[in-house]
Motif scaffolding. Sequence first.
Motif, PDB file in Angstrom:
ATOM      1  N   ASN A   1       0.853  -1.188   0.000  1.00  0.00           N
ATOM      2  CA  ASN A   1       0.000   0.000   0.000  1.00  0.00           C
ATOM      3  C   ASN A   1       0.889   1.238   0.000  1.00  0.00           C
ATOM      4  O   ASN A   1       2.119   1.135   0.066  1.00  0.00           O
ATOM      5  N   SER A   2       0.291   2.391  -0.044  1.00  0.00           N
ATOM      6  CA  SER A   2       1.070   3.633  -0.150  1.00  0.00           C
ATOM      7  C   SER A   2       1.884   3.908   1.115  1.00  0.00           C
ATOM      8  O   SER A   2       2.988   4.444   1.047  1.00  0.00           O
ATOM      9  N   THR A   3       1.345   3.512   2.261  1.00  0.00           N
ATOM     10  CA  THR A   3       2.091   3.714   3.513  1.00  0.00           C
ATOM     11  C   THR A   3       3.376   2.896   3.510  1.00  0.00           C
ATOM     12  O   THR A   3       4.454   3.391   3.875  1.00  0.00           O
ATOM     13  N   GLU A   4       3.279   1.628   3.097  1.00  0.00           N
ATOM     14  CA  GLU A   4       4.470   0.778   3.000  1.00  0.00           C
ATOM     15  C   GLU A   4       5.469   1.348   2.002  1.00  0.00           C
ATOM     16  O   GLU A   4       6.687   1.253   2.187  1.00  0.00           O
TER      17      GLU A   4
ATOM     18  N   HIS B   1      -0.504   2.896  -6.647  1.00  0.00           N
ATOM     19  CA  HIS B   1      -1.172   3.378  -5.439  1.00  0.00           C
ATOM     20  C   HIS B   1      -1.659   4.806  -5.627  1.00  0.00           C
ATOM     21  O   HIS B   1      -2.727   5.169  -5.097  1.00  0.00           O
ATOM     22  N   VAL B   2      -0.883   5.609  -6.372  1.00  0.00           N
ATOM     23  CA  VAL B   2      -1.319   6.976  -6.655  1.00  0.00           C
ATOM     24  C   VAL B   2      -2.619   6.943  -7.473  1.00  0.00           C
ATOM     25  O   VAL B   2      -3.556   7.727  -7.227  1.00  0.00           O
ATOM     26  N   ASP B   3      -2.683   6.022  -8.443  1.00  0.00           N
ATOM     27  CA  ASP B   3      -3.891   5.922  -9.285  1.00  0.00           C
ATOM     28  C   ASP B   3      -5.141   5.615  -8.464  1.00  0.00           C
ATOM     29  O   ASP B   3      -6.266   5.987  -8.851  1.00  0.00           O
TER      30      ASP B   3
ATOM     31  N   VAL C   1      -1.360  10.059   2.121  1.00  0.00           N
ATOM     32  CA  VAL C   1      -0.877   8.718   2.444  1.00  0.00           C
ATOM     33  C   VAL C   1      -1.151   8.494   3.925  1.00  0.00           C
ATOM     34  O   VAL C   1      -0.698   9.297   4.765  1.00  0.00           O
ATOM     35  N   PRO C   2      -1.893   7.456   4.291  1.00  0.00           N
ATOM     36  CA  PRO C   2      -2.185   7.197   5.701  1.00  0.00           C
ATOM     37  C   PRO C   2      -0.901   7.118   6.539  1.00  0.00           C
ATOM     38  O   PRO C   2       0.107   6.536   6.111  1.00  0.00           O
ATOM     39  N   ASP C   3      -0.946   7.707   7.699  1.00  0.00           N
ATOM     40  CA  ASP C   3       0.169   7.695   8.670  1.00  0.00           C
ATOM     41  C   ASP C   3       1.378   8.483   8.207  1.00  0.00           C
ATOM     42  O   ASP C   3       2.459   8.372   8.821  1.00  0.00           O
ATOM     43  N   VAL C   4       1.244   9.262   7.159  1.00  0.00           N
ATOM     44  CA  VAL C   4       2.341  10.129   6.702  1.00  0.00           C
ATOM     45  C   VAL C   4       1.856  11.575   6.805  1.00  0.00           C
ATOM     46  O   VAL C   4       0.806  11.928   6.241  1.00  0.00           O
ATOM     47  N   ILE C   5       2.591  12.388   7.529  1.00  0.00           N
ATOM     48  CA  ILE C   5       2.183  13.782   7.748  1.00  0.00           C
ATOM     49  C   ILE C   5       2.274  14.558   6.437  1.00  0.00           C
ATOM     50  O   ILE C   5       3.301  14.530   5.766  1.00  0.00           O
ATOM     51  N   PRO C   6       1.213  15.251   6.054  1.00  0.00           N
ATOM     52  CA  PRO C   6       1.284  16.061   4.837  1.00  0.00           C
ATOM     53  C   PRO C   6       2.045  17.367   5.089  1.00  0.00           C
ATOM     54  O   PRO C   6       2.091  17.864   6.212  1.00  0.00           O
ATOM     55  N   GLN C   7       2.606  17.908   4.039  1.00  0.00           N
ATOM     56  CA  GLN C   7       3.399  19.139   4.143  1.00  0.00           C
ATOM     57  C   GLN C   7       2.569  20.300   4.694  1.00  0.00           C
ATOM     58  O   GLN C   7       3.105  21.167   5.400  1.00  0.00           O
ATOM     59  N   SER C   8       1.297  20.307   4.412  1.00  0.00           N
ATOM     60  CA  SER C   8       0.445  21.404   4.871  1.00  0.00           C
ATOM     61  C   SER C   8       0.325  21.462   6.397  1.00  0.00           C
ATOM     62  O   SER C   8      -0.076  22.481   6.956  1.00  0.00           O
ATOM     63  N   GLN C   9       0.708  20.377   7.069  1.00  0.00           N
ATOM     64  CA  GLN C   9       0.664  20.365   8.534  1.00  0.00           C
ATOM     65  C   GLN C   9       2.026  20.610   9.163  1.00  0.00           C
ATOM     66  O   GLN C   9       2.203  20.453  10.368  1.00  0.00           O
TER      67      GLN C   9
ATOM     68  N   GLY D   1      -7.189  22.790 -10.498  1.00  0.00           N
ATOM     69  CA  GLY D   1      -6.624  21.480 -10.198  1.00  0.00           C
ATOM     70  C   GLY D   1      -5.373  21.241 -11.020  1.00  0.00           C
ATOM     71  O   GLY D   1      -4.755  22.175 -11.543  1.00  0.00           O
ATOM     72  N   ALA D   2      -4.982  19.954 -11.146  1.00  0.00           N
ATOM     73  CA  ALA D   2      -3.729  19.652 -11.834  1.00  0.00           C
ATOM     74  C   ALA D   2      -3.800  18.304 -12.524  1.00  0.00           C
ATOM     75  O   ALA D   2      -4.521  17.391 -12.074  1.00  0.00           O
ATOM     76  N   ALA D   3      -3.052  18.200 -13.627  1.00  0.00           N
ATOM     77  CA  ALA D   3      -2.853  16.921 -14.315  1.00  0.00           C
ATOM     78  C   ALA D   3      -1.390  16.546 -14.165  1.00  0.00           C
ATOM     79  O   ALA D   3      -0.497  17.360 -14.439  1.00  0.00           O
ATOM     80  N   ILE D   4      -1.132  15.314 -13.720  1.00  0.00           N
ATOM     81  CA  ILE D   4       0.229  14.875 -13.403  1.00  0.00           C
ATOM     82  C   ILE D   4       0.601  13.687 -14.280  1.00  0.00           C
ATOM     83  O   ILE D   4      -0.102  12.665 -14.270  1.00  0.00           O
ATOM     84  N   PRO D   5       1.734  13.767 -15.046  1.00  0.00           N
ATOM     85  CA  PRO D   5       2.192  12.595 -15.809  1.00  0.00           C
ATOM     86  C   PRO D   5       2.492  11.429 -14.875  1.00  0.00           C
ATOM     87  O   PRO D   5       3.047  11.611 -13.790  1.00  0.00           O
ATOM     88  N   LYS D   6       2.131  10.246 -15.287  1.00  0.00           N
ATOM     89  CA  LYS D   6       2.378   9.072 -14.456  1.00  0.00           C
ATOM     90  C   LYS D   6       3.856   8.658 -14.532  1.00  0.00           C
ATOM     91  O   LYS D   6       4.524   8.891 -15.532  1.00  0.00           O
ATOM     92  N   GLY D   7       4.317   8.012 -13.460  1.00  0.00           N
ATOM     93  CA  GLY D   7       5.709   7.564 -13.427  1.00  0.00           C
ATOM     94  C   GLY D   7       6.668   8.737 -13.472  1.00  0.00           C
ATOM     95  O   GLY D   7       6.477   9.757 -12.793  1.00  0.00           O
ATOM     96  N   VAL D   8       7.724   8.601 -14.282  1.00  0.00           N
ATOM     97  CA  VAL D   8       8.750   9.645 -14.351  1.00  0.00           C
ATOM     98  C   VAL D   8       8.732  10.371 -15.697  1.00  0.00           C
ATOM     99  O   VAL D   8       9.652  11.117 -16.014  1.00  0.00           O
ATOM    100  N   GLN D   9       7.712  10.192 -16.475  1.00  0.00           N
ATOM    101  CA  GLN D   9       7.688  10.804 -17.798  1.00  0.00           C
ATOM    102  C   GLN D   9       7.487  12.316 -17.715  1.00  0.00           C
ATOM    103  O   GLN D   9       6.901  12.840 -16.757  1.00  0.00           O
TER     104      GLN D   9
END
Length: 849
Positions: free
Chosen positions: A362-365, A423-425, A432-440, A682-690
Amino acid sequence: MTSRIDAALSRLFEKHRIVFWYDEKKELRSEFEELDITGVEKLEILNNEFSVKYRVLRELPKQQFLIYKEGQQPEPLQNWLLDVELSFTTFRTDQVAIWLSELELPSEFSEVVEKHSAFFDSGRSPAQAVKRKETLKKLLTSEDSQSLVRMKMLSVCAGANKKGEDRIDNVLELLLAELHKAKTPLYSLIERCGLDEFLWQQVERHYCYSSDRPSIKDFSIELFKSCYSMGLNTPLNNTPTNLSNDALVFFKRWKDSRTHEVSFESLSEECSKLLNIENDLSHRDLKELIELDYFELIDRRVIHELVMAVEQRTIPQGEIALFCRQRRQGHWYNKYKHLYSAVDVAAQFFALLDTVQLSMANSTEAVQGYTSHWYKLDQLYRQYVYALKVSSQNTLLNSLTAKVENQYTNRYLLPLNNSWQQHVDQMSNWQVPDVIPQSQFYKQWVKPYADKEQKICVIVSDALRFEAGHELLSRIRQEDRFQASLESVLSSLPSYTQLGMASLLPHEKNALNIADNKTGTVRIVSQSTQGTDNRDKILKGVFGERGSALQAKQVLDNTFTENRKLFTKGCVSYVYHNRIDHTGDKMQSEGEAFEAVEKTFEELVKLLKRLASADVYNVLITSDHGFIYQNKALEESDFLANDVKGDVLYNDRRFVLGKNLNCSSALKVFSAEQLNLSGDVGAAIPKGVQRLRLSGSGSRFVHGGATLQETIIPVISINKKRESDIAAVEVDVLRGGTNVITSGQLSITLYQTEAVTDKVQPRNLRVGLYTSSGKLISDSHEVLLDLTSENPREREMKMRFVLTQDADGANNQEVLLKLEEPVVGTNHYKAYKQLSYTIRRSFTSDFDF
């Protein structure tokens, strides 16, 4: 002439009551009659020996007398004043005698002075002759033998003019130093003074050098040849070694001398060509060469072999690390240190890549896996590329670099972020659960200090990604009294500067919004957060005059007094630093991004010290976003077509901003609400590293996307303590089961008692074998104990000492193995530890069979 006679006699009367003067050539009567030495009575022998004796011994037994006779000194049986003469001294007026008098040497040194009269002769250069005599006189002692006087004359000719420098090794170092020059005035002077024969006698006695036509040039060639052969399993060209162990000790001392560094390197290069070392090295095994540093070609050969071994994976990573560490003590290490670093980190990179498992349920892992160990691959890749660039050895490293690039991209960067993208999709919101967001960030780390009105400073370093933050953490902790810890946060998305900077400031929930225009500006409600001035307004709006936003340059340029006025009691200050992003975001300089990271480390540590001097002891270091960097040129498949539709407001290489966006499945669209923002943008983000193509922009250094490298950013909490908290690592000596030396060599093992960490720092030592009187009787080694392994066996360092001829004088006596450490900021050393040994060598140990 009279003044010289007056001076010479005055010196004699300082030590003698009666001085006889025989004017053998009957040409100095006028000088005798003109003499007027205070306290000295003049007498002349004119068949009045009895009355002279009576006057000097009975009438005036304490008076000083100058007794003059015109003519030769009588034969002993005819000399009625012989007993008096033998009890006191005789003044001679020939040139040798005057020189002896000036040097205060007795007559038994007449042969030495006469044989080397050119040393004293003022015919060619009076000023230089006077200077030589004055220098020699300062070196002479009453216990000097004829050989020692010659040695001191030789030293003066060579320019070794201080007490303690009158040794054959110092003389040879000076003569070797002038060998690589067009002229050799020192050796020419030695020849003119007739001291060359003595020189070569001493060289043969100390170092076993013998030649029908000895010369400094020939000696230098033999020295390099013999010492090189001594360090190999088989000698150069299978020819026997002619010089002694003492020659090897001398050679190592000369090699390691900073004073003679230029001459050593010049002669080393010349001798390597004369001896065809390059051809010999081509037949040598790597392990045979790893401890040798007599020719620069050895380093080149070793590096070439290490590069091949790492690329082809023929030597284990642990051995590569050991070889690179052993080379640190080499003469040319500083010139090639970046190449050794490139080899070392490339080996670590491949070894780690072989063991890494990029699985994430999962995203937390995924975030946990990245912050615990995957980040290390990004770090090693950066360190390799940095070493590659500063070494400027692209051709040598070309094949290895291609392999590193290929492995980094295809086995790590792409698989990691493809798995993460799954996981992003699935995310309905960017979190991400249990991960502090930058806004905090403010609420989690800054507010606790602000609420207590404790002074707090936040350093925001643009594009300082997590792996770089981890290395910065180590560098900070290595500073005395600085404690630091590292945590991570998930950056806002898109991971670009305006949004990241705004997220770090104090604000209410859902107060952040992206402006509905083509600037990409981010606001807190309606207040723009772009630029230092706007951020300063926001902080002052929350904290009044306690709040401030500053540029790092201002703090670095300020005086201590100015900074103390800036950072007052209870202040909340944000200090903005921008080197990585400033460098990487430009097409012309994006290739220097990793050099910018290294420079950032230096600047942030310096900034911390400046803040500490202004009594700011609590500091947080974080970033607005991370980045992706690929050193090789990208391929066409690395780019996406920009097919984003809707009300597009802003295009970048890793994101598109706008309203009502839609696009192909190669990008993921997030609404403002899904990005935890207010407003409609909002925003559109290329997937992966493209990447998306953008005219006028680079493509290797990018950020704005959702990869772990771009969105996992560091938060370093720093506190400066009042007491020192660093110490050098302890070192013991393992010497086996005996403390007796029975041969011409001594082998020991230095054992580092614990692993070097940020707070347990390396220890520099100089190690050698000494007599009880402090005389060095072996070669001396300077070593750096900086081993980081937790395995005790991997913290051992073997050393071998070669005993000199001086060790023979200590046979059956106790000697000391001394470990000394340098006194910081000086050329001096202080004792660390010492162990006692007894030399007990049989005469048979001198034979080679």
